[in-house]
Every structure is written in C-alpha cells, then in structure tokens.
Design a protein around this motif. Structure first.
Motif, PDB file in Angstrom:
ATOM      1  N   SER A   1       5.541 -10.125  -2.829  1.00  0.00           N
ATOM      2  CA  SER A   1       4.820 -10.363  -1.488  1.00  0.00           C
ATOM      3  C   SER A   1       4.205 -11.346  -1.645  1.00  0.00           C
ATOM      4  CB  SER A   1       4.443  -9.061  -0.831  1.00  0.00           C
ATOM      5  OG  SER A   1       5.646  -7.867  -0.786  1.00  0.00           O
ATOM      6  N   CYS A   2       3.922 -12.005  -0.384  1.00  0.00           N
ATOM      7  CA  CYS A   2       2.832 -13.045   0.068  1.00  0.00           C
ATOM      8  C   CYS A   2       1.573 -12.584  -0.490  1.00  0.00           C
ATOM      9  CB  CYS A   2       2.885 -13.354   1.588  1.00  0.00           C
ATOM     10  SG  CYS A   2       4.776 -13.718   2.215  1.00  0.00           S
TER      11      CYS A   2
ATOM     12  N   GLY B   1       1.108 -16.940  -0.138  1.00  0.00           N
ATOM     13  CA  GLY B   1      -0.200 -16.480   0.710  1.00  0.00           C
ATOM     14  C   GLY B   1      -0.124 -17.363   1.822  1.00  0.00           C
TER      15      GLY B   1
ATOM     16  N   ASN C   1       4.248 -18.494   4.433  1.00  0.00           N
ATOM     17  CA  ASN C   1       3.673 -17.536   5.050  1.00  0.00           C
ATOM     18  C   ASN C   1       2.380 -18.153   6.069  1.00  0.00           C
ATOM     19  OD1 ASN C   1       0.946 -15.418   4.870  1.00  0.00           O
ATOM     20  ND2 ASN C   1       3.090 -14.509   4.895  1.00  0.00           N
TER      21      ASN C   1
ATOM     22  N   LYS D   1       6.177  -9.742   9.382  1.00  0.00           N
ATOM     23  CA  LYS D   1       5.390  -8.871   8.555  1.00  0.00           C
ATOM     24  C   LYS D   1       4.312  -8.404   9.118  1.00  0.00           C
ATOM     25  CE  LYS D   1       3.871  -9.534   4.269  1.00  0.00           C
ATOM     26  NZ  LYS D   1       2.569  -9.251   3.935  1.00  0.00           N
TER      27      LYS D   1
ATOM     28  N   VAL E   1       0.569  -6.361   7.258  1.00  0.00           N
ATOM     29  CA  VAL E   1      -0.033  -6.582   5.817  1.00  0.00           C
ATOM     30  C   VAL E   1      -0.351  -5.341   5.253  1.00  0.00           C
ATOM     31  CG1 VAL E   1      -0.617  -8.882   6.530  1.00  0.00           C
ATOM     32  CG2 VAL E   1      -2.336  -7.026   6.862  1.00  0.00           C
TER      33      VAL E   1
ATOM     34  N   ALA F   1       5.816  -3.589   5.772  1.00  0.00           N
ATOM     35  CA  ALA F   1       4.277  -3.640   5.319  1.00  0.00           C
ATOM     36  C   ALA F   1       3.404  -2.475   5.856  1.00  0.00           C
ATOM     37  CB  ALA F   1       3.676  -5.053   5.477  1.00  0.00           C
TER      38      ALA F   1
ATOM     39  N   GLY G   1      -0.393   1.541   0.463  1.00  0.00           N
ATOM     40  CA  GLY G   1      -0.709   0.809  -0.871  1.00  0.00           C
ATOM     41  C   GLY G   1      -2.249   0.034  -0.555  1.00  0.00           C
TER      42      GLY G   1
ATOM     43  N   SER H   1       7.439  -2.952   2.327  1.00  0.00           N
ATOM     44  CA  SER H   1       6.760  -3.260   1.416  1.00  0.00           C
ATOM     45  C   SER H   1       5.372  -2.214   1.844  1.00  0.00           C
ATOM     46  CB  SER H   1       6.027  -4.554   1.385  1.00  0.00           C
ATOM     47  OG  SER H   1       5.288  -4.910   2.263  1.00  0.00           O
ATOM     48  N   GLY H   2       4.320  -2.108   1.093  1.00  0.00           N
ATOM     49  CA  GLY H   2       3.004  -1.258   1.335  1.00  0.00           C
ATOM     50  C   GLY H   2       3.377   0.011   0.464  1.00  0.00           C
TER      51      GLY H   2
ATOM     52  N   ARG I   1       5.177   1.217  -5.826  1.00  0.00           N
ATOM     53  CA  ARG I   1       4.469   1.112  -6.935  1.00  0.00           C
ATOM     54  C   ARG I   1       5.429   1.178  -8.278  1.00  0.00           C
ATOM     55  NH1 ARG I   1       2.097  -1.233  -4.381  1.00  0.00           N
ATOM     56  NH2 ARG I   1      -0.183  -0.941  -3.580  1.00  0.00           N
TER      57      ARG I   1
ATOM     58  N   LEU J   1      -0.187  -8.748  -8.530  1.00  0.00           N
ATOM     59  CA  LEU J   1      -1.678  -9.551  -8.590  1.00  0.00           C
ATOM     60  C   LEU J   1      -2.453  -8.912  -9.661  1.00  0.00           C
ATOM     61  CD1 LEU J   1      -3.947 -11.457  -7.516  1.00  0.00           C
ATOM     62  CD2 LEU J   1      -4.649  -9.489  -6.313  1.00  0.00           C
TER      63      LEU J   1
HETATM   64  C1  FMN Z   1      -4.569 -10.604  -2.807  1.00  0.00           C
HETATM   65  C2  FMN Z   1      -3.632 -10.210  -1.608  1.00  0.00           C
HETATM   66  C3  FMN Z   1      -3.433 -11.224  -0.489  1.00  0.00           C
HETATM   67  C4  FMN Z   1      -2.593 -11.052   0.292  1.00  0.00           C
HETATM   68  N1  FMN Z   1      -2.236 -12.146   1.223  1.00  0.00           N
HETATM   69  C5  FMN Z   1      -1.612 -12.223   2.180  1.00  0.00           C
HETATM   70  C6  FMN Z   1      -1.266 -13.333   2.885  1.00  0.00           C
HETATM   71  O1  FMN Z   1      -1.776 -14.179   2.941  1.00  0.00           O
HETATM   72  N2  FMN Z   1      -0.366 -12.992   3.708  1.00  0.00           N
HETATM   73  C7  FMN Z   1       0.632 -12.021   4.069  1.00  0.00           C
HETATM   74  O2  FMN Z   1       1.393 -11.978   4.991  1.00  0.00           O
HETATM   75  N3  FMN Z   1       0.444 -10.943   3.562  1.00  0.00           N
HETATM   76  C8  FMN Z   1      -0.837 -10.785   2.349  1.00  0.00           C
HETATM   77  N4  FMN Z   1      -1.014  -9.805   1.551  1.00  0.00           N
HETATM   78  C9  FMN Z   1      -0.327  -8.718   2.206  1.00  0.00           C
HETATM   79  C10 FMN Z   1       0.829  -8.166   1.019  1.00  0.00           C
HETATM   80  O3  FMN Z   1       1.838  -9.341   1.318  1.00  0.00           O
HETATM   81  C11 FMN Z   1       1.481  -6.928   1.397  1.00  0.00           C
HETATM   82  O4  FMN Z   1       1.754  -6.645   2.520  1.00  0.00           O
HETATM   83  C12 FMN Z   1       0.425  -5.649   1.618  1.00  0.00           C
HETATM   84  O5  FMN Z   1      -0.653  -6.057   0.454  1.00  0.00           O
HETATM   85  C13 FMN Z   1       1.108  -4.487   1.136  1.00  0.00           C
HETATM   86  O6  FMN Z   1       1.719  -4.496  -0.362  1.00  0.00           O
HETATM   87  P1  FMN Z   1       0.967  -3.565  -1.497  1.00  0.00           P
HETATM   88  O7  FMN Z   1       0.797  -2.228  -1.017  1.00  0.00           O
HETATM   89  O8  FMN Z   1       2.178  -3.717  -2.563  1.00  0.00           O
HETATM   90  O9  FMN Z   1      -0.197  -4.548  -1.988  1.00  0.00           O
HETATM   91  C14 FMN Z   1      -1.757  -9.907   0.439  1.00  0.00           C
HETATM   92  C15 FMN Z   1      -1.934  -8.832  -0.329  1.00  0.00           C
HETATM   93  C16 FMN Z   1      -2.815  -9.083  -1.699  1.00  0.00           C
HETATM   94  C17 FMN Z   1      -2.853  -8.082  -2.448  1.00  0.00           C
END
Ligand code: FMN
Length: 355
Positions: free
Chosen positions: A79-80, A109, A138, A205, A207, A230, A234, A283-284, A287, A310
């Motif tokens: 994901s972004c 990002g 994004n 999306k 976040v 999203a 998470g 997403s979200g 794991r 990450l």
């Molecule tokens: C370090 C980090 C930076 C992120 N930056 C962006 C971003 O710039 N744009 C965006 O749409 N989502 C961003 N996200 C959100 C993720 O794309 C995702 O929607 C969200 O973290 C949920 O997924 P996860 O539970 O697997 O982390 C970011 C997530 C992380 C962890």
C-alpha cells in the motif's frame, strides 16, 4: 525531557513542513506501537470450511489476476506509504524490487511533496527496478480543494510513470494534525471531475478508518475507477499523530480515536454489496495470507498491506522477501485446502461467520 518523537515534532515545525512530517511518520510507524486499540479488522470472526478432499494438486493453485491493464502474479498490493525523504528512497526501492519479483502491485506515498519539491523525485522513482508492476501514484483528496487538479495530477503520473492515481481521504488524520488541511467541502464533485478528466484510472482510499457503503456508492456514482476501503484494525493514524505531538491535550484528543473506524472486513462486505462489479481493494489490518484469503472471499479483488511491509523494510531486503514469501505461501496453501484453483473461485467461496 522531551522524548524523541517530541524532538522530531520540533524539527518538523522548524524544517520544511511536509518532508519532515513524512520523516516523522516513517520513524513513528517503525518505532512505536501504532496499531489500532479496541477495534480489530474483523477477519478473526470468519472461518473457511476446510476441504479434506480438494481434488486438485497444490500446483494447480493460481494466484494471478489482471488489474488496471497489468498482470499480477498474486493479488497483493504494497500500500501507499512513502516518498520525499532520504529514508524513503531506500524503502521504496526495496518494496519495489519485492513487488517486481513477486508480481505484486505497489502504491507510492503522497506525491504532494514531489509536486512542491521536484528535487525529491529520486525517492519516488521505482520504475527502474519495477518496470512491470501495477503502480499507483497517491495524493490527498483534500489537495483538490487547494488548487490541485487535472494538470498537477497528470504531471505527477508522468513523473513517477504510474498506471493510476489513488486519492486518499483522511479527514480524521488532518483534524488531529496541528497543521492539517481540514476543508473537505465540495470534494466529491472535484473527485468526479478529476476521475473524468485525468485519462488514467482514479481510485479513492481511506487510510485506516474505512469507507462506508454510502461513501463507496457516492464515489462510484461520480466516476472513480476503484476503491480501497482501508478500514480499521491495523495502522491507526490517530495513534501515529498521538506520538507526533507533545501537547498533552492533543495527546488526550488523539488517544480517544484509537478504536475509531469501520473494521476492514465489514467495509469490504458492504462495499461489495453496493458495487457488485467494481474493483475493490481491501486494506487495513491485513496481517497474513489468511486475512488476505478472507478479504478476497468477502469481496475484494486485491489486498493491500502497509505497516508490516514498512517494518520489514526497516530491517532489510531479506525480511521483506520473507514476509512476501510467507503471505503468498499461506494464501496458496489455504486455497489448496479449500479445493480452490483461482482467485475468481476464491471470491465465490462462502465462509462461516457473521451473517
Ligand atoms: C508509514 C506509512 C505511511 C503512509 N502514507 C500514506 C500516504 O502517503 N498515502 C496514503 O494514501 N496512505 C498512506 N498510508 C496508509 C496505508 O496506505 C494504509 O491505508 C494503512 O496504513 C492501513 O494499512 P495497514 O494496516 O496494513 O498499515 C501510510 C501508511 C504507513 C504505515
């Protein structure tokens, strides 16, 4: 004595706003426990009915899908997350090499920093190592209220050579940031205008708090090409912002949103119900490969994972490689143990769980 995140926040205020914020976000996501608390993704409430007689060979299982004009070897999206800082260059390169090797999609990002500071291009440039990957640029949707439109987005797509643009909706995160952009008025129309004028697919999306079915319906009605729900369970951006601030009242405000949001499993089901044919990403809080399989059985076409990739990337290429391998293998074995050959079949599979 200030904590390291407090010192970082001070740096954020004195240096350039969006790049230092991005650096802070990366560091906090790697070092702190930013998981949502008191809400889960909801996938644990579902179970597959095991099939003791699958009548297929493990080698018959095919995870490949086609999305937005690209072939993927597995329906997984990194994901972004990042771009715009020196640390982001290494992270994005590592993630992009993995996406290329495993046939995943990848999101970059927010490109706002790239549009404002073209010298940050190197940190967003992943095409050289991921020529065949489905790549999403994004941008925060709220930037459409601040002068960004078709020309800027076209430029962004060209700079990073992306296949599509993903706009993120993050009203709660913006509201919790001292410097946040909080005017979300009239955005739906602007998203529609961009979707109809950009010339590449525009997806939307959240976040980590989820897209409700009403929002999903409204977005598809104005012409978006896909959504990533999203949802909650998470990475929690209220938790991330809690670690960024040093003002005690702001810490208390952010803390109260640790359980906010719509669990991802609920979002996916509801989104699929209102948009039976449209591309939907889950997403979200996904794991592992079993969460991924469940998300697909609940209606997703593709599954996005951010935080775990990450944290693995912060350890090194081999850790990301292992994680990617593990996710794909669990998905493959799960499909075998269900007697399912393809992702299309998995989408049609019923699970045991909430009605
Ligand atoms: C370090 C980090 C930076 C992120 N930056 C962006 C971003 O710039 N744009 C965006 O749409 N989502 C961003 N996200 C959100 C993720 O794309 C995702 O929607 C969200 O973290 C949920 O997924 P996860 O539970 O697997 O982390 C970011 C997530 C992380 C962890």
């Amino acid at each position: 004595m200030p904590t390291s995140s407090q010192q970082g926040a001070e740096r954020g205020r004195s240096g350039d706003g969006s790049t230092s914020r991005k650096a802070e976000h990366l560091r906090i996501n790697i070092e702190q426990d930013v998981r949502a608390k008191g809400v889960s993704s909801g996938f644990e409430r579902y179970r597959f009915a095991h099939c003791a007689l699958p009548e297929i060979a493990l080698d018959d299982v095919d995870l490949s899908v086609a999305q937005f004009g690209r072939k993927m070897r597995a329906p997984i999206l990194i994901s972004c997350m990042t771009g715009g800082t020196p640390e982001a260059t290494g992270v994005n390169r590592t993630l992009a090499r993995i996406a290329q090797e495993f046939g995943f999609a990848m999101g970059l990002g927010s490109g706002r920093v790239l549009l404002e500071q073209p010298e940050t291009l190197e940190s967003f440039d992943v095409r050289s190592v991921a020529p065949e990957v489905l790549l999403f640029a994004n941008l925060g949707a709220v930037q459409l209220n601040k002068g960004y439109g078709v020309p800027q987005c076209k430029h962004l797509i060209k700079l990073v050579d992306a296949d599509a643009l993903v706009l993120h909706l993050n009203p709660l995160q913006e509201a919790l940031q001292p410097e946040g952009d909080t005017d979300f008025r009239g955005l739906l129309k602007r998203i529609g205008d961009l979707s109809n004028g950009l010339g590449v697919p525009v997806l939307v999306k959240e976040v980590g708090w989820g897209l409700s079915p009403d929002v999903v319906r409204a977005l598809f009605e104005v012409g978006v090409a896909g959504v990533d729900v999203a949802g909650a369970g998470g990475t929690s951006w209220s938790e991330v912002e809690r670690f960024r601030t040093h003002e005690s009242w702001r810490i208390r405000v952010a803390s109260q949103f640790a359980a906010w949001g719509i669990p991802t499993a609920e979002c996916v089901r509801a989104a699929r119900a209102v948009a039976p044919e449209a591309p939907i990403i889950a997403s979200g809080g996904i794991r592992d490969g079993l969460d991924a399989a469940k998300a697909i059985a609940l209606g997703a076409d593709m599954v996005g994972i951010a935080g775990p990739f990450l944290r693995a990337a912060a350890q090194g290429f081999d850790e990301v490689h292992d994680l990617a391998h593990e996710i794909v293998e669990v998905l493959r074995v799960a499909m075998f143990a269900l007697g399912i050959r393809s992702i299309e079949e998995l989408k049609l599979t019923d699970m045991l769980g909430p009605a």
